[in-house]
Design a protein around this motif. Sequence first.
Motif, PDB file in Angstrom:
ATOM      1  N   SER A 498     104.453 -33.011  33.204  1.00  0.00           N
ATOM      2  CA  SER A 498     103.848 -32.020  32.314  1.00  0.00           C
ATOM      3  C   SER A 498     102.727 -32.690  31.526  1.00  0.00           C
ATOM      4  N   GLY A 499     101.930 -31.882  30.822  1.00  0.00           N
ATOM      5  CA  GLY A 499     100.836 -32.444  30.048  1.00  0.00           C
ATOM      6  C   GLY A 499     101.318 -33.420  28.994  1.00  0.00           C
ATOM      7  N   GLY A 500     102.403 -33.075  28.292  1.00  0.00           N
ATOM      8  CA  GLY A 500     102.934 -33.971  27.278  1.00  0.00           C
ATOM      9  C   GLY A 500     103.488 -35.254  27.865  1.00  0.00           C
ATOM     10  N   GLU A 522      92.987 -38.152  19.538  1.00  0.00           N
ATOM     11  CA  GLU A 522      93.873 -36.991  19.728  1.00  0.00           C
ATOM     12  C   GLU A 522      95.075 -37.387  20.591  1.00  0.00           C
ATOM     13  N   PRO A 523      95.856 -38.378  20.171  1.00  0.00           N
ATOM     14  CA  PRO A 523      96.916 -38.900  21.039  1.00  0.00           C
ATOM     15  C   PRO A 523      98.102 -37.967  21.213  1.00  0.00           C
ATOM     16  N   THR A 524      98.184 -36.912  20.395  1.00  0.00           N
ATOM     17  CA  THR A 524      99.352 -36.025  20.473  1.00  0.00           C
ATOM     18  C   THR A 524      98.958 -34.593  20.814  1.00  0.00           C
ATOM     19  N   ALA A 525      97.753 -34.403  21.369  1.00  0.00           N
ATOM     20  CA  ALA A 525      97.269 -33.039  21.605  1.00  0.00           C
ATOM     21  C   ALA A 525      98.182 -32.255  22.532  1.00  0.00           C
ATOM     22  N   ALA A 526      98.830 -32.937  23.499  1.00  0.00           N
ATOM     23  CA  ALA A 526      99.678 -32.240  24.465  1.00  0.00           C
ATOM     24  C   ALA A 526     101.165 -32.372  24.147  1.00  0.00           C
ATOM     25  N   LEU A 527     101.495 -33.015  23.006  1.00  0.00           N
ATOM     26  CA  LEU A 527     102.904 -33.208  22.658  1.00  0.00           C
ATOM     27  C   LEU A 527     103.419 -32.014  21.864  1.00  0.00           C
ATOM     28  N   ASP A 528     104.719 -31.754  21.982  1.00  0.00           N
ATOM     29  CA  ASP A 528     105.326 -30.710  21.163  1.00  0.00           C
ATOM     30  C   ASP A 528     105.451 -31.228  19.727  1.00  0.00           C
ATOM     31  N   PRO A 529     105.626 -30.340  18.748  1.00  0.00           N
ATOM     32  CA  PRO A 529     105.647 -30.773  17.339  1.00  0.00           C
ATOM     33  C   PRO A 529     106.676 -31.850  17.034  1.00  0.00           C
TER      34      PRO A 529
END
Length: 605
Positions: A498-500, A522-529
């Motif tokens: 997945s992206g994350g 932007e190291p967490t752009a694809a991570l969930d909160p």
Amino acid sequence: MDPVKPRLTVRDMCMAAVHAVRASWTADRRGVLTVVGLQLTTAVGLAGALLLLRGMVNDVMTSVDGSGTGVDLGRLIPGVIVLVALGAAGGILQMLSGVRQQILTDRVDRHVISLVLGTAAHTGLLEFEDPDFHDRLQRAVHASRRNPAMVVMMLVEMLQAALTVLAIAGVFITIAWWLLPLATLSALPLFKAAKDRRNAVYAMHHSLAENHRRRQYLEQLLTCRDEAKEIRALNLGATLHARWDTEYAQELTGMTRLIRTHAGREIRAKLLSSALILGVIASVWTLVNTGMVSLAAASTGLAGLWLLSSRIGSASQMLNSVGQTLYFFKDLHNFAAAGAEPPPALTEPASPFRTLRARGVTFTYPGAARPTLHGVDISLHQGEIIALVGANGSGKTTLAKILAGLYAPTGGTLVRDGDPATDLYQLRHGCAVVFQDFVRYKLTAHDNIAFGRIDDQPDDSRIGHAAEAAGVSALLESLPNGYHTVLGREFTDGTDLSGGQWQKLAIARAFYRDAPFVILDEPTAALDPQAEADLFARIRHLFAGRTVLLISHRFSSVRSADRIYVLDSGRVIEHGTHTELMRTQGRYAELFLTQAAGYLDAAPA
């Protein structure tokens, strides 16, 4: 206004031929010597056959004139046997030469393609922002993928034609030397027509380099897996295909016009050449009738003339079809010659810096009307977390690339521990970068992490530690082949993430690099909160002792930074801690409150 067509000279062609020979020699010296030796042997055999033929014809004429009786065929049998043997030997040599030529061309293909790839791999990042560089790269790729084998074959054919001409010329000197200049004269119209067409084809391809790149991009959109979902969701297939067809039609229209124009010229050149050869034959016939030349000499000379005209015709056809490849080889050589030297392999760990400062840094992209950065001043200290914030297009990523040694500033300086930092490779060696648009390498998960420090031998324990620090180790261990699973469904036994999950893998690559300076764009752009909160809660611990430059649009992620720089239109307009910037009620406070308001509005009453 039409673009200026490239000027091509005979010197250009000769230099390109020299470069092609050098490439062939570098790729396969033994193959070059073998092919040349076989062609030389064939040409010598042809000269011997002509001399033997002359002797046989002379014997026949002498026998008939001397006795008035029939010809003793028995006297011709040995000569016929020798001619047949020479013909068989020549055929075998040609077959062996063809086999060796194929091996040679394959090795030359590999050599020149490797040359282009190596040059591209070591070219500075800034060059990739220049459309002219992409045109030169496109022409070099075109030459490397389609023309090296053709260049070698053409040079071999030219060598064969030259050796044949020399062999036949040697025979002419002994039997009919005056035929040689006449035969050479008959070749001039053919070679002139071939030269004109060669120049026209090269000029057309030179002007279509950007057209080729647009077509390749459209082909990528229509055929690659990553783009397939959006192309189908937006029903863009037919539109993109039509645009590809329109781009291709431009090249086909130009090529059709060119072929029609030069076909007429080549027909006229062929008719003129044939008329000159007929004139030579008529002159020989007249000389035989007047007794000035013997029938044996005339017959052998005309046989040689026929062979020579055949070779000349073949050579002119060869130049018509692939002669321009020498010019494409010139493009390849020029591209490779302009490339940077590969950086030295540095196996020692990069030493941390105490301070890294940008002083009055200005940067302008190639071809841009105005700078992207204007006199930027920023300071980073060992062990600090520094944040860059600002609207899109404010210059954050460009500044990060300069600090990482990917771009050299066009104005101002970088200062590392008090000394000017001008060695971009040293800067890159000591930096780990996770870009927002990081590369998803469709190789193994092991490779995706180990690429972080490619100068070292992969260390499985360090790879596992990096994956664990990024929070992706459990996932990788659960894959069908663990860390050696290929991450691409296009490949056998491959899978996808997945992206994350891909983003965590990119962060693991940064951990594995173990550099003293870390840039997270932007190291967490694809991570969930939750994953984002977990990463930032541990980021100071995970990168302890390192300098971290954090670029983010999420202000909740940067508020704990030691210092925050606010960029606007390429300028630093504010800097300080979160508390200081909120107190000044400037641009940072405005952006922070605007983003926070969105969450507050969404909260239940």
